[in-house]
Design a protein around this motif. Sequence first.
Motif, PDB file in Angstrom:
ATOM      1  N   GLN A 187       0.802  -1.221   0.000  1.00 16.36           N
ATOM      2  CA  GLN A 187       0.000   0.000   0.000  1.00 16.36           C
ATOM      3  C   GLN A 187       0.837   1.275   0.000  1.00 16.36           C
ATOM      4  O   GLN A 187       0.537   2.230  -0.706  1.00 16.36           O
ATOM      5  CB  GLN A 187      -0.956   0.010   1.203  1.00 16.36           C
ATOM      6  N   GLN A 188       1.896   1.302   0.793  1.00 12.09           N
ATOM      7  CA  GLN A 188       2.705   2.525   0.855  1.00 12.09           C
ATOM      8  C   GLN A 188       3.340   2.828  -0.503  1.00 12.09           C
ATOM      9  O   GLN A 188       3.302   3.962  -0.980  1.00 12.09           O
ATOM     10  CB  GLN A 188       3.794   2.406   1.924  1.00 12.09           C
ATOM     11  N   GLY A 189       3.928   1.804  -1.118  1.00 12.78           N
ATOM     12  CA  GLY A 189       4.536   2.008  -2.431  1.00 12.78           C
ATOM     13  C   GLY A 189       3.507   2.418  -3.471  1.00 12.78           C
ATOM     14  O   GLY A 189       3.780   3.270  -4.327  1.00 12.78           O
ATOM     15  N   ILE A 190       2.311   1.830  -3.414  1.00 16.34           N
ATOM     16  CA  ILE A 190       1.245   2.169  -4.349  1.00 16.34           C
ATOM     17  C   ILE A 190       0.838   3.625  -4.189  1.00 16.34           C
ATOM     18  O   ILE A 190       0.643   4.352  -5.168  1.00 16.34           O
ATOM     19  CB  ILE A 190       0.034   1.238  -4.148  1.00 16.34           C
ATOM     20  N   SER A 191       0.723   4.085  -2.949  1.00 17.28           N
ATOM     21  CA  SER A 191       0.301   5.464  -2.700  1.00 17.28           C
ATOM     22  C   SER A 191       1.354   6.470  -3.149  1.00 17.28           C
ATOM     23  O   SER A 191       1.025   7.592  -3.554  1.00 17.28           O
ATOM     24  CB  SER A 191      -0.009   5.659  -1.217  1.00 17.28           C
ATOM     25  N   GLU A 192       2.621   6.090  -3.103  1.00 16.70           N
ATOM     26  CA  GLU A 192       3.699   7.010  -3.472  1.00 16.70           C
ATOM     27  C   GLU A 192       3.958   7.038  -4.974  1.00 16.70           C
ATOM     28  O   GLU A 192       4.467   8.037  -5.491  1.00 16.70           O
ATOM     29  CB  GLU A 192       4.985   6.617  -2.741  1.00 16.70           C
ATOM     30  N   ALA A 193       3.629   5.971  -5.676  1.00 18.13           N
ATOM     31  CA  ALA A 193       3.870   5.916  -7.125  1.00 18.13           C
ATOM     32  C   ALA A 193       2.836   6.780  -7.848  1.00 18.13           C
ATOM     33  O   ALA A 193       1.690   6.908  -7.402  1.00 18.13           O
ATOM     34  CB  ALA A 193       3.771   4.472  -7.618  1.00 18.13           C
ATOM     35  N   PRO A 194       3.217   7.395  -8.973  1.00 18.28           N
ATOM     36  CA  PRO A 194       2.253   8.211  -9.721  1.00 18.28           C
ATOM     37  C   PRO A 194       1.113   7.395 -10.321  1.00 18.28           C
ATOM     38  O   PRO A 194       0.063   7.932 -10.645  1.00 18.28           O
ATOM     39  CB  PRO A 194       3.117   8.848 -10.823  1.00 18.28           C
ATOM     40  N   GLY A 195       1.308   6.095 -10.452  1.00 20.06           N
ATOM     41  CA  GLY A 195       0.271   5.208 -10.970  1.00 20.06           C
ATOM     42  C   GLY A 195       0.818   3.799 -11.034  1.00 20.06           C
ATOM     43  O   GLY A 195       2.033   3.604 -11.086  1.00 20.06           O
ATOM     44  N   ILE A 196      -0.066   2.813 -10.996  1.00 19.00           N
ATOM     45  CA  ILE A 196       0.360   1.411 -11.106  1.00 19.00           C
ATOM     46  C   ILE A 196      -0.127   0.877 -12.441  1.00 19.00           C
ATOM     47  O   ILE A 196      -1.323   0.879 -12.730  1.00 19.00           O
ATOM     48  CB  ILE A 196      -0.206   0.569  -9.944  1.00 19.00           C
ATOM     49  N   ASP A 197       0.807   0.414 -13.263  1.00 20.28           N
ATOM     50  CA  ASP A 197       0.488   0.000 -14.626  1.00 20.28           C
ATOM     51  C   ASP A 197       0.223  -1.491 -14.764  1.00 20.28           C
ATOM     52  O   ASP A 197      -0.348  -1.920 -15.766  1.00 20.28           O
ATOM     53  CB  ASP A 197       1.629   0.405 -15.556  1.00 20.28           C
ATOM     54  N   LEU A 198       0.649  -2.276 -13.767  1.00 19.91           N
ATOM     55  CA  LEU A 198       0.469  -3.720 -13.858  1.00 19.91           C
ATOM     56  C   LEU A 198       0.604  -4.349 -12.477  1.00 19.91           C
ATOM     57  O   LEU A 198       1.467  -3.947 -11.702  1.00 19.91           O
ATOM     58  CB  LEU A 198       1.517  -4.330 -14.805  1.00 19.91           C
ATOM     59  N   ILE A 199      -0.280  -5.310 -12.197  1.00 20.27           N
ATOM     60  CA  ILE A 199      -0.168  -6.138 -10.993  1.00 20.27           C
ATOM     61  C   ILE A 199       0.014  -7.583 -11.448  1.00 20.27           C
ATOM     62  O   ILE A 199      -0.745  -8.077 -12.290  1.00 20.27           O
ATOM     63  CB  ILE A 199      -1.427  -6.041 -10.111  1.00 20.27           C
ATOM     64  N   VAL A 200       1.021  -8.257 -10.914  1.00 20.95           N
ATOM     65  CA  VAL A 200       1.215  -9.689 -11.171  1.00 20.95           C
ATOM     66  C   VAL A 200       1.161 -10.396  -9.825  1.00 20.95           C
ATOM     67  O   VAL A 200       1.849 -10.005  -8.878  1.00 20.95           O
ATOM     68  CB  VAL A 200       2.569  -9.972 -11.854  1.00 20.95           C
ATOM     69  N   SER A 201       0.323 -11.417  -9.738  1.00 20.59           N
ATOM     70  CA  SER A 201       0.183 -12.140  -8.470  1.00 20.59           C
ATOM     71  C   SER A 201       0.369 -13.636  -8.676  1.00 20.59           C
ATOM     72  O   SER A 201       0.119 -14.161  -9.762  1.00 20.59           O
ATOM     73  CB  SER A 201      -1.201 -11.886  -7.853  1.00 20.59           C
ATOM     74  N   GLN A 202       0.836 -14.299  -7.633  1.00 19.05           N
ATOM     75  CA  GLN A 202       0.844 -15.754  -7.589  1.00 19.05           C
ATOM     76  C   GLN A 202       0.415 -16.141  -6.180  1.00 19.05           C
ATOM     77  O   GLN A 202       1.213 -16.129  -5.250  1.00 19.05           O
ATOM     78  CB  GLN A 202       2.210 -16.344  -7.913  1.00 19.05           C
ATOM     79  N   LEU A 203      -0.875 -16.431  -6.050  1.00 21.40           N
ATOM     80  CA  LEU A 203      -1.499 -16.721  -4.757  1.00 21.40           C
ATOM     81  C   LEU A 203      -2.453 -17.902  -4.915  1.00 21.40           C
ATOM     82  O   LEU A 203      -2.848 -18.251  -6.034  1.00 21.40           O
ATOM     83  CB  LEU A 203      -2.290 -15.495  -4.266  1.00 21.40           C
ATOM     84  N   PRO A 204      -2.868 -18.510  -3.805  1.00 20.16           N
ATOM     85  CA  PRO A 204      -3.912 -19.537  -3.878  1.00 20.16           C
ATOM     86  C   PRO A 204      -5.193 -18.964  -4.486  1.00 20.16           C
ATOM     87  O   PRO A 204      -5.403 -17.745  -4.485  1.00 20.16           O
ATOM     88  CB  PRO A 204      -4.121 -19.933  -2.414  1.00 20.16           C
ATOM     89  N   SER A 205      -6.041 -19.826  -4.980  1.00 21.40           N
ATOM     90  CA  SER A 205      -7.230 -19.416  -5.723  1.00 21.40           C
ATOM     91  C   SER A 205      -8.080 -18.398  -4.972  1.00 21.40           C
ATOM     92  O   SER A 205      -8.440 -17.345  -5.508  1.00 21.40           O
ATOM     93  CB  SER A 205      -8.077 -20.644  -6.061  1.00 21.40           C
ATOM     94  N   ALA A 206      -8.425 -18.686  -3.723  1.00 19.75           N
ATOM     95  CA  ALA A 206      -9.305 -17.787  -2.966  1.00 19.75           C
ATOM     96  C   ALA A 206      -8.643 -16.425  -2.755  1.00 19.75           C
ATOM     97  O   ALA A 206      -9.290 -15.377  -2.872  1.00 19.75           O
ATOM     98  CB  ALA A 206      -9.668 -18.415  -1.622  1.00 19.75           C
ATOM     99  N   GLN A 207      -7.347 -16.431  -2.454  1.00 17.48           N
ATOM    100  CA  GLN A 207      -6.644 -15.159  -2.246  1.00 17.48           C
ATOM    101  C   GLN A 207      -6.516 -14.368  -3.546  1.00 17.48           C
ATOM    102  O   GLN A 207      -6.516 -13.140  -3.536  1.00 17.48           O
ATOM    103  CB  GLN A 207      -5.269 -15.428  -1.647  1.00 17.48           C
TER     104      GLN A 207
END
Length: 428
Positions: A187-207
Amino acid sequence: RAASDVYKRQGTARAVPLWLASNFRREIQSPKDEGFVNPVYGKDRRDAMYYAVAAGAGPTQQVLGRGIDGNDTPLVRKALSALDQTAGGTTLWTGTGDRKPLLEALRYPSRRVQYEAALALGGAGPRQAFDGSDQVVRILGSAIRDASAKYAVVVTSDAERNASISDVLRNQGYSVLPPARSLADAQQGISEAPGIDLIVSQLPSAQTAELIEQAHTTVKLKATPILALVSTQGYAEQAARYIRDPRVRMLREGAAGAEVGEASKQLVEQATGGAITMEEAEGYKERSLSVLRDLAVSGNTVLNVADAGGPLVTALSEAKDQNKVRISEVLAHVNSRIAQQAVTDAALAAKGEEMVVLLQSAAGSAKRFGNMLEARHITAIKEVATTGAPAEATAAAALMGSLNLPNAEIVPLILGAAGGAEAERALR
Protein backbone atom coordinates in the motif's frame (compact mmCIF):
# COMPACT_ATOMS: atom_id res chain seq x y z
CA ARG A 1 -29.42 -3.56 -32.41
CA ALA A 2 -29.21 -2.30 -28.82
CA ALA A 3 -28.90 1.28 -30.04
CA SER A 4 -31.89 0.74 -32.33
CA ASP A 5 -34.00 -0.54 -29.42
CA VAL A 6 -32.99 2.44 -27.29
CA TYR A 7 -33.86 4.81 -30.14
CA LYS A 8 -37.35 3.33 -30.43
CA ARG A 9 -37.92 3.80 -26.69
CA GLN A 10 -36.13 7.09 -25.95
CA GLY A 11 -35.09 8.75 -29.21
CA THR A 12 -31.64 10.02 -30.14
CA ALA A 13 -30.59 11.42 -26.74
CA ARG A 14 -29.34 8.02 -25.55
CA ALA A 15 -29.24 6.08 -28.80
CA VAL A 16 -26.50 8.09 -30.48
CA PRO A 17 -24.00 7.84 -27.56
CA LEU A 18 -24.74 4.12 -27.25
CA TRP A 19 -24.16 3.60 -30.98
CA LEU A 20 -20.92 5.62 -30.87
CA ALA A 21 -19.64 3.60 -27.90
CA SER A 22 -20.60 0.32 -29.59
CA ASN A 23 -18.86 1.36 -32.79
CA PHE A 24 -15.69 2.26 -30.88
CA ARG A 25 -15.80 -1.11 -29.10
CA ARG A 26 -16.20 -2.88 -32.44
CA GLU A 27 -13.10 -1.14 -33.69
CA ILE A 28 -11.13 -1.80 -30.48
CA GLN A 29 -12.02 -5.49 -30.43
CA SER A 30 -11.55 -6.16 -34.14
CA PRO A 31 -8.48 -8.24 -35.10
CA LYS A 32 -5.57 -6.06 -36.16
CA ASP A 33 -4.82 -8.19 -39.23
CA GLU A 34 -4.72 -6.05 -42.35
CA GLY A 35 -6.80 -8.50 -44.28
CA PHE A 36 -9.64 -8.68 -41.75
CA VAL A 37 -13.00 -7.41 -43.00
CA ASN A 38 -15.93 -7.25 -40.59
CA PRO A 39 -18.84 -8.96 -42.37
CA VAL A 40 -21.36 -6.47 -40.94
CA TYR A 41 -19.14 -3.39 -41.20
CA GLY A 42 -17.53 -3.31 -44.60
CA LYS A 43 -14.58 -1.32 -45.85
CA ASP A 44 -16.92 1.22 -47.43
CA ARG A 45 -17.97 2.40 -43.94
CA ARG A 46 -16.00 5.23 -42.30
CA ASP A 47 -14.03 4.61 -39.13
CA ALA A 48 -15.62 5.08 -35.72
CA MET A 49 -13.84 8.37 -35.03
CA TYR A 50 -15.56 9.99 -38.02
CA TYR A 51 -19.00 9.51 -36.47
CA ALA A 52 -17.82 10.51 -32.99
CA VAL A 53 -16.40 13.86 -34.09
CA ALA A 54 -19.45 14.49 -36.25
CA ALA A 55 -21.75 13.89 -33.26
CA GLY A 56 -20.07 16.65 -31.26
CA ALA A 57 -19.12 17.15 -27.63
CA GLY A 58 -22.41 16.21 -25.93
CA PRO A 59 -22.77 12.62 -27.17
CA THR A 60 -19.01 12.04 -26.97
CA GLN A 61 -18.92 13.11 -23.32
CA GLN A 62 -21.63 10.53 -22.67
CA VAL A 63 -19.43 7.92 -24.36
CA LEU A 64 -16.58 9.03 -22.09
CA GLY A 65 -18.86 8.58 -19.08
CA ARG A 66 -19.76 5.04 -20.19
CA GLY A 67 -16.09 4.19 -20.54
CA ILE A 68 -15.27 5.55 -17.09
CA ASP A 69 -18.16 3.66 -15.50
CA GLY A 70 -16.95 0.41 -17.05
CA ASN A 71 -13.23 1.07 -16.39
CA ASP A 72 -12.85 0.59 -20.15
CA THR A 73 -9.57 2.43 -20.76
CA PRO A 74 -9.42 1.95 -24.57
CA LEU A 75 -12.98 3.34 -24.91
CA VAL A 76 -12.14 6.26 -22.58
CA ARG A 77 -9.12 7.13 -24.73
CA LYS A 78 -11.15 6.99 -27.96
CA ALA A 79 -13.71 9.38 -26.47
CA LEU A 80 -10.99 11.73 -25.23
CA SER A 81 -9.42 11.79 -28.68
CA ALA A 82 -12.77 12.77 -30.20
CA LEU A 83 -13.33 15.48 -27.58
CA ASP A 84 -9.88 16.90 -28.20
CA GLN A 85 -10.86 17.44 -31.83
CA THR A 86 -14.33 18.90 -31.29
CA ALA A 87 -14.89 20.33 -27.81
CA GLY A 88 -13.78 23.71 -26.55
CA GLY A 89 -14.56 26.40 -24.03
CA THR A 90 -16.82 25.73 -21.09
CA THR A 91 -18.30 22.58 -22.66
CA LEU A 92 -15.16 20.77 -21.54
CA TRP A 93 -15.71 21.30 -17.82
CA THR A 94 -19.47 21.91 -17.60
CA GLY A 95 -20.11 18.43 -18.92
CA THR A 96 -23.49 17.13 -19.94
CA GLY A 97 -26.56 16.65 -17.80
CA ASP A 98 -25.59 15.92 -14.23
CA ARG A 99 -22.11 14.60 -15.11
CA LYS A 100 -18.74 16.11 -15.95
CA PRO A 101 -16.91 13.17 -17.53
CA LEU A 102 -13.79 15.07 -18.59
CA LEU A 103 -13.22 16.19 -15.02
CA GLU A 104 -13.74 12.61 -13.85
CA ALA A 105 -11.04 11.58 -16.34
CA LEU A 106 -8.50 13.68 -14.40
CA ARG A 107 -8.90 11.15 -11.57
CA TYR A 108 -9.14 8.04 -13.74
CA PRO A 109 -6.51 5.47 -12.64
CA SER A 110 -4.51 5.58 -15.86
CA ARG A 111 -1.80 8.19 -16.31
CA ARG A 112 -2.30 8.12 -20.06
CA VAL A 113 -5.95 9.09 -19.59
CA GLN A 114 -5.05 11.77 -17.04
CA TYR A 115 -2.50 13.27 -19.43
CA GLU A 116 -4.97 13.40 -22.30
CA ALA A 117 -7.72 14.92 -20.15
CA ALA A 118 -5.33 17.54 -18.75
CA LEU A 119 -4.11 18.42 -22.24
CA ALA A 120 -7.67 18.96 -23.45
CA LEU A 121 -8.55 21.14 -20.45
CA GLY A 122 -5.27 23.06 -20.42
CA GLY A 123 -5.47 23.75 -24.14
CA ALA A 124 -8.85 25.42 -23.64
CA GLY A 125 -7.29 28.09 -21.37
CA PRO A 126 -10.16 28.31 -18.84
CA ARG A 127 -10.72 31.62 -17.07
CA GLN A 128 -12.98 30.35 -14.31
CA ALA A 129 -12.04 27.73 -11.71
CA PHE A 130 -13.75 24.34 -11.83
CA ASP A 131 -13.66 21.14 -9.83
CA GLY A 132 -10.23 19.64 -10.48
CA SER A 133 -8.70 22.74 -12.06
CA ASP A 134 -5.92 22.60 -9.46
CA GLN A 135 -4.88 19.18 -10.80
CA VAL A 136 -4.48 20.07 -14.48
CA VAL A 137 -1.08 21.79 -14.30
CA ARG A 138 0.30 19.21 -11.86
CA ILE A 139 -0.62 16.42 -14.28
CA LEU A 140 0.97 18.28 -17.19
CA GLY A 141 4.12 18.72 -15.11
CA SER A 142 4.14 15.01 -14.40
CA ALA A 143 3.85 14.26 -18.12
CA ILE A 144 6.98 16.31 -18.74
CA ARG A 145 8.88 14.64 -15.92
CA ASP A 146 8.10 10.93 -16.21
CA ALA A 147 5.51 10.08 -18.88
CA SER A 148 7.44 6.99 -19.95
CA ALA A 149 7.82 5.56 -16.42
CA LYS A 150 6.01 2.26 -15.73
CA TYR A 151 5.26 0.84 -12.29
CA ALA A 152 4.40 -2.75 -11.38
CA VAL A 153 3.50 -4.65 -8.21
CA VAL A 154 4.32 -8.33 -7.71
CA VAL A 155 2.28 -10.06 -4.99
CA THR A 156 3.29 -13.53 -3.81
CA SER A 157 4.48 -15.26 -0.65
CA ASP A 158 7.20 -17.06 -2.65
CA ALA A 159 10.30 -14.84 -2.44
CA GLU A 160 12.13 -16.71 -5.20
CA ARG A 161 9.17 -16.45 -7.56
CA ASN A 162 8.76 -12.77 -6.71
CA ALA A 163 12.39 -12.15 -7.67
CA SER A 164 12.12 -14.02 -10.98
CA ILE A 165 8.87 -12.27 -12.00
CA SER A 166 10.30 -8.89 -10.97
CA ASP A 167 13.33 -9.51 -13.18
CA VAL A 168 11.07 -10.21 -16.15
CA LEU A 169 9.15 -6.98 -15.57
CA ARG A 170 12.30 -4.90 -15.08
CA ASN A 171 13.55 -6.20 -18.42
CA GLN A 172 10.35 -4.77 -19.90
CA GLY A 173 11.10 -1.35 -18.40
CA TYR A 174 8.96 -1.47 -15.25
CA SER A 175 9.96 -0.04 -11.91
CA VAL A 176 8.90 -2.82 -9.55
CA LEU A 177 7.71 -1.97 -6.05
CA PRO A 178 9.26 -3.81 -3.07
CA PRO A 179 8.16 -7.47 -2.56
CA ALA A 180 4.66 -7.88 -1.11
CA ARG A 181 2.60 -10.81 0.14
CA SER A 182 -0.65 -8.88 -0.33
CA LEU A 183 -1.92 -5.59 -1.72
CA ALA A 184 -2.01 -4.28 1.84
CA ASP A 185 1.74 -4.93 2.13
CA ALA A 186 2.29 -2.86 -1.02
CA GLN A 187 0.00 0.00 0.00
CA GLN A 188 2.71 2.52 0.86
CA GLY A 189 4.54 2.01 -2.43
CA ILE A 190 1.25 2.17 -4.35
CA SER A 191 0.30 5.46 -2.70
CA GLU A 192 3.70 7.01 -3.47
CA ALA A 193 3.87 5.92 -7.12
CA PRO A 194 2.25 8.21 -9.72
CA GLY A 195 0.27 5.21 -10.97
CA ILE A 196 0.36 1.41 -11.11
CA ASP A 197 0.49 0.00 -14.63
CA LEU A 198 0.47 -3.72 -13.86
CA ILE A 199 -0.17 -6.14 -10.99
CA VAL A 200 1.22 -9.69 -11.17
CA SER A 201 0.18 -12.14 -8.47
CA GLN A 202 0.84 -15.75 -7.59
CA LEU A 203 -1.50 -16.72 -4.76
CA PRO A 204 -3.91 -19.54 -3.88
CA SER A 205 -7.23 -19.42 -5.72
CA ALA A 206 -9.31 -17.79 -2.97
CA GLN A 207 -6.64 -15.16 -2.25
CA THR A 208 -6.38 -14.40 -5.96
CA ALA A 209 -10.10 -13.65 -6.09
CA GLU A 210 -9.76 -11.44 -3.00
CA LEU A 211 -6.85 -9.52 -4.54
CA ILE A 212 -8.77 -8.89 -7.77
CA GLU A 213 -11.83 -7.72 -5.84
CA GLN A 214 -9.72 -5.46 -3.64
CA ALA A 215 -7.96 -3.92 -6.65
CA HIS A 216 -11.23 -3.35 -8.49
CA THR A 217 -12.68 -1.49 -5.50
CA THR A 218 -9.57 0.67 -4.93
CA VAL A 219 -9.73 4.00 -6.76
CA LYS A 220 -6.09 4.00 -7.83
CA LEU A 221 -6.13 0.37 -9.04
CA LYS A 222 -9.59 -0.23 -10.47
CA ALA A 223 -8.39 0.02 -14.09
CA THR A 224 -4.99 -1.62 -13.53
CA PRO A 225 -4.39 -4.86 -15.48
CA ILE A 226 -3.90 -7.92 -13.27
CA LEU A 227 -1.99 -11.01 -14.40
CA ALA A 228 -2.82 -13.80 -11.95
CA LEU A 229 -0.69 -16.94 -11.85
CA VAL A 230 -2.73 -19.77 -10.33
CA SER A 231 -2.63 -23.53 -9.92
CA THR A 232 -4.40 -25.82 -12.37
CA GLN A 233 -7.30 -26.12 -9.92
CA GLY A 234 -7.32 -22.37 -9.36
CA TYR A 235 -7.38 -21.79 -13.11
CA ALA A 236 -10.43 -24.02 -13.41
CA GLU A 237 -12.12 -22.15 -10.55
CA GLN A 238 -11.33 -18.58 -11.60
CA ALA A 239 -10.70 -18.33 -15.36
CA ALA A 240 -14.35 -18.42 -16.45
CA ARG A 241 -15.24 -15.78 -13.86
CA TYR A 242 -13.01 -13.16 -15.48
CA ILE A 243 -13.04 -14.27 -19.09
CA ARG A 244 -14.98 -11.16 -20.18
CA ASP A 245 -12.97 -8.74 -18.06
CA PRO A 246 -10.18 -7.23 -20.21
CA ARG A 247 -8.35 -6.13 -17.05
CA VAL A 248 -7.70 -9.70 -15.84
CA ARG A 249 -5.80 -12.61 -17.31
CA MET A 250 -5.19 -16.00 -15.71
CA LEU A 251 -1.99 -17.96 -16.29
CA ARG A 252 -0.94 -21.30 -14.83
CA GLU A 253 1.68 -20.79 -12.13
CA GLY A 254 4.32 -22.99 -13.75
CA ALA A 255 4.69 -20.59 -16.66
CA ALA A 256 8.26 -19.71 -17.64
CA GLY A 257 9.56 -16.15 -17.48
CA ALA A 258 9.20 -15.61 -21.23
CA GLU A 259 5.57 -16.70 -21.07
CA VAL A 260 4.88 -14.38 -18.12
CA GLY A 261 6.48 -11.52 -20.04
CA GLU A 262 4.47 -12.13 -23.19
CA ALA A 263 1.21 -12.57 -21.27
CA SER A 264 1.78 -9.28 -19.43
CA LYS A 265 2.40 -7.45 -22.72
CA GLN A 266 -0.77 -8.85 -24.27
CA LEU A 267 -2.79 -8.04 -21.16
CA VAL A 268 -1.62 -4.41 -20.97
CA GLU A 269 -2.30 -3.99 -24.69
CA GLN A 270 -5.80 -5.41 -24.29
CA ALA A 271 -6.67 -3.53 -21.09
CA THR A 272 -5.17 -0.11 -21.76
CA GLY A 273 -4.05 0.08 -25.36
CA GLY A 274 -0.45 -0.71 -24.43
CA ALA A 275 2.24 0.85 -22.29
CA ILE A 276 3.37 4.37 -23.11
CA THR A 277 6.23 4.09 -25.60
CA MET A 278 9.23 6.44 -25.62
CA GLU A 279 7.84 8.11 -28.73
CA GLU A 280 4.44 8.63 -27.09
CA ALA A 281 6.10 9.92 -23.91
CA GLU A 282 8.02 12.47 -25.98
CA GLY A 283 4.74 13.48 -27.61
CA TYR A 284 3.06 14.00 -24.22
CA LYS A 285 6.09 16.00 -23.07
CA GLU A 286 6.06 18.29 -26.10
CA ARG A 287 2.30 18.85 -25.99
CA SER A 288 2.37 19.52 -22.25
CA LEU A 289 5.19 22.03 -22.66
CA SER A 290 3.26 23.82 -25.39
CA VAL A 291 0.14 24.05 -23.22
CA LEU A 292 2.10 25.22 -20.17
CA ARG A 293 3.93 27.84 -22.22
CA ASP A 294 0.64 29.18 -23.58
CA LEU A 295 -0.80 29.30 -20.05
CA ALA A 296 2.33 31.05 -18.76
CA VAL A 297 2.46 33.67 -21.51
CA SER A 298 -1.26 34.41 -21.19
CA GLY A 299 -0.94 34.80 -17.42
CA ASN A 300 -3.75 32.32 -16.80
CA THR A 301 -4.76 32.58 -13.14
CA VAL A 302 -6.97 29.48 -13.07
CA LEU A 303 -4.29 27.07 -14.28
CA ASN A 304 -1.19 28.41 -12.54
CA VAL A 305 2.05 27.13 -14.09
CA ALA A 306 3.72 27.50 -10.68
CA ASP A 307 1.92 24.28 -9.69
CA ALA A 308 4.27 22.44 -12.07
CA GLY A 309 7.37 24.25 -10.81
CA GLY A 310 8.91 21.29 -8.99
CA PRO A 311 8.67 18.77 -11.85
CA LEU A 312 9.79 21.40 -14.34
CA VAL A 313 12.91 22.27 -12.35
CA THR A 314 13.81 18.58 -12.19
CA ALA A 315 13.04 18.11 -15.88
CA LEU A 316 15.20 21.12 -16.79
CA SER A 317 18.29 19.48 -15.32
CA GLU A 318 17.69 16.37 -17.45
CA ALA A 319 16.42 17.98 -20.67
CA LYS A 320 18.43 18.52 -23.83
CA ASP A 321 18.37 20.90 -26.77
CA GLN A 322 15.00 22.44 -27.59
CA ASN A 323 13.18 20.92 -24.64
CA LYS A 324 15.60 22.63 -22.25
CA VAL A 325 14.83 25.96 -23.90
CA ARG A 326 11.06 25.39 -23.79
CA ILE A 327 11.11 24.38 -20.12
CA SER A 328 13.14 27.48 -19.28
CA GLU A 329 10.56 29.66 -21.05
CA VAL A 330 7.85 28.29 -18.77
CA LEU A 331 9.95 28.55 -15.60
CA ALA A 332 10.70 32.18 -16.45
CA HIS A 333 7.02 32.85 -15.69
CA VAL A 334 7.13 31.13 -12.27
CA ASN A 335 7.57 33.50 -9.33
CA SER A 336 9.98 31.29 -7.43
CA ARG A 337 13.57 31.60 -6.25
CA ILE A 338 14.20 27.96 -7.15
CA ALA A 339 12.81 28.43 -10.67
CA GLN A 340 14.90 31.54 -11.41
CA GLN A 341 18.05 29.95 -10.07
CA ALA A 342 17.44 26.73 -12.03
CA VAL A 343 17.09 28.65 -15.31
CA THR A 344 20.24 30.65 -14.55
CA ASP A 345 22.20 27.51 -13.63
CA ALA A 346 21.12 25.91 -16.91
CA ALA A 347 22.17 29.02 -18.83
CA LEU A 348 25.61 29.17 -17.22
CA ALA A 349 26.18 25.48 -17.98
CA ALA A 350 25.26 25.91 -21.66
CA LYS A 351 27.25 27.23 -24.59
CA GLY A 352 26.69 29.21 -27.74
CA GLU A 353 23.17 29.91 -28.95
CA GLU A 354 21.61 27.76 -26.23
CA MET A 355 23.34 29.86 -23.55
CA VAL A 356 22.06 33.05 -25.16
CA VAL A 357 18.45 31.86 -25.21
CA LEU A 358 18.59 30.55 -21.64
CA LEU A 359 20.17 33.80 -20.41
CA GLN A 360 17.28 35.63 -22.07
CA SER A 361 14.82 33.44 -20.15
CA ALA A 362 16.64 34.21 -16.91
CA ALA A 363 16.47 37.92 -17.74
CA GLY A 364 12.75 37.60 -18.37
CA SER A 365 12.31 36.05 -14.92
CA ALA A 366 14.33 38.87 -13.31
CA LYS A 367 12.29 41.55 -15.09
CA ARG A 368 9.03 39.99 -13.89
CA PHE A 369 9.93 39.04 -10.35
CA GLY A 370 13.15 40.83 -9.42
CA ASN A 371 16.55 39.47 -8.45
CA MET A 372 16.38 36.12 -6.63
CA LEU A 373 19.88 34.91 -7.51
CA GLU A 374 22.78 34.10 -5.20
CA ALA A 375 26.22 35.73 -5.17
CA ARG A 376 27.70 32.77 -7.07
CA HIS A 377 25.32 33.42 -9.95
CA ILE A 378 26.29 37.11 -10.13
CA THR A 379 29.99 36.22 -10.19
CA ALA A 380 29.50 33.70 -13.00
CA ILE A 381 27.27 36.07 -15.01
CA LYS A 382 29.92 38.84 -14.77
CA GLU A 383 32.52 36.38 -15.99
CA VAL A 384 30.47 35.59 -19.11
CA ALA A 385 29.71 39.27 -19.64
CA THR A 386 33.42 40.20 -19.56
CA THR A 387 35.04 37.23 -21.29
CA GLY A 388 32.32 35.54 -23.34
CA ALA A 389 31.82 35.63 -27.10
CA PRO A 390 29.92 38.73 -28.30
CA ALA A 391 26.39 37.23 -28.32
CA GLU A 392 26.88 35.43 -24.99
CA ALA A 393 28.47 38.50 -23.38
CA THR A 394 25.63 40.76 -24.52
CA ALA A 395 22.99 38.34 -23.20
CA ALA A 396 24.82 38.10 -19.87
CA ALA A 397 25.09 41.88 -19.69
CA ALA A 398 21.36 42.17 -20.39
CA LEU A 399 20.70 39.76 -17.54
CA MET A 400 22.85 41.91 -15.24
CA GLY A 401 20.80 44.92 -16.25
CA SER A 402 17.57 43.05 -15.53
CA LEU A 403 18.85 42.19 -12.06
CA ASN A 404 19.17 45.90 -11.25
CA LEU A 405 22.59 45.44 -9.65
CA PRO A 406 24.43 48.20 -7.75
CA ASN A 407 26.78 50.38 -9.83
CA ALA A 408 29.79 48.73 -8.23
CA GLU A 409 28.83 45.48 -9.96
CA ILE A 410 28.72 47.20 -13.36
CA VAL A 411 32.10 48.96 -13.10
CA PRO A 412 34.14 45.84 -14.03
CA LEU A 413 32.19 45.57 -17.27
CA ILE A 414 33.04 49.13 -18.22
CA LEU A 415 36.66 48.69 -17.21
CA GLY A 416 36.92 45.54 -19.25
CA ALA A 417 35.29 47.10 -22.29
CA ALA A 418 37.16 50.42 -22.20
CA GLY A 419 40.56 49.02 -21.34
CA GLY A 420 42.09 49.16 -17.88
CA ALA A 421 43.53 52.33 -16.25
CA GLU A 422 42.18 54.71 -18.83
CA ALA A 423 38.62 53.57 -18.16
CA GLU A 424 39.16 53.73 -14.42
CA ARG A 425 40.37 57.36 -14.69
CA ALA A 426 37.33 58.18 -16.79
CA LEU A 427 35.03 56.79 -14.12
CA ARG A 428 36.66 58.96 -11.48
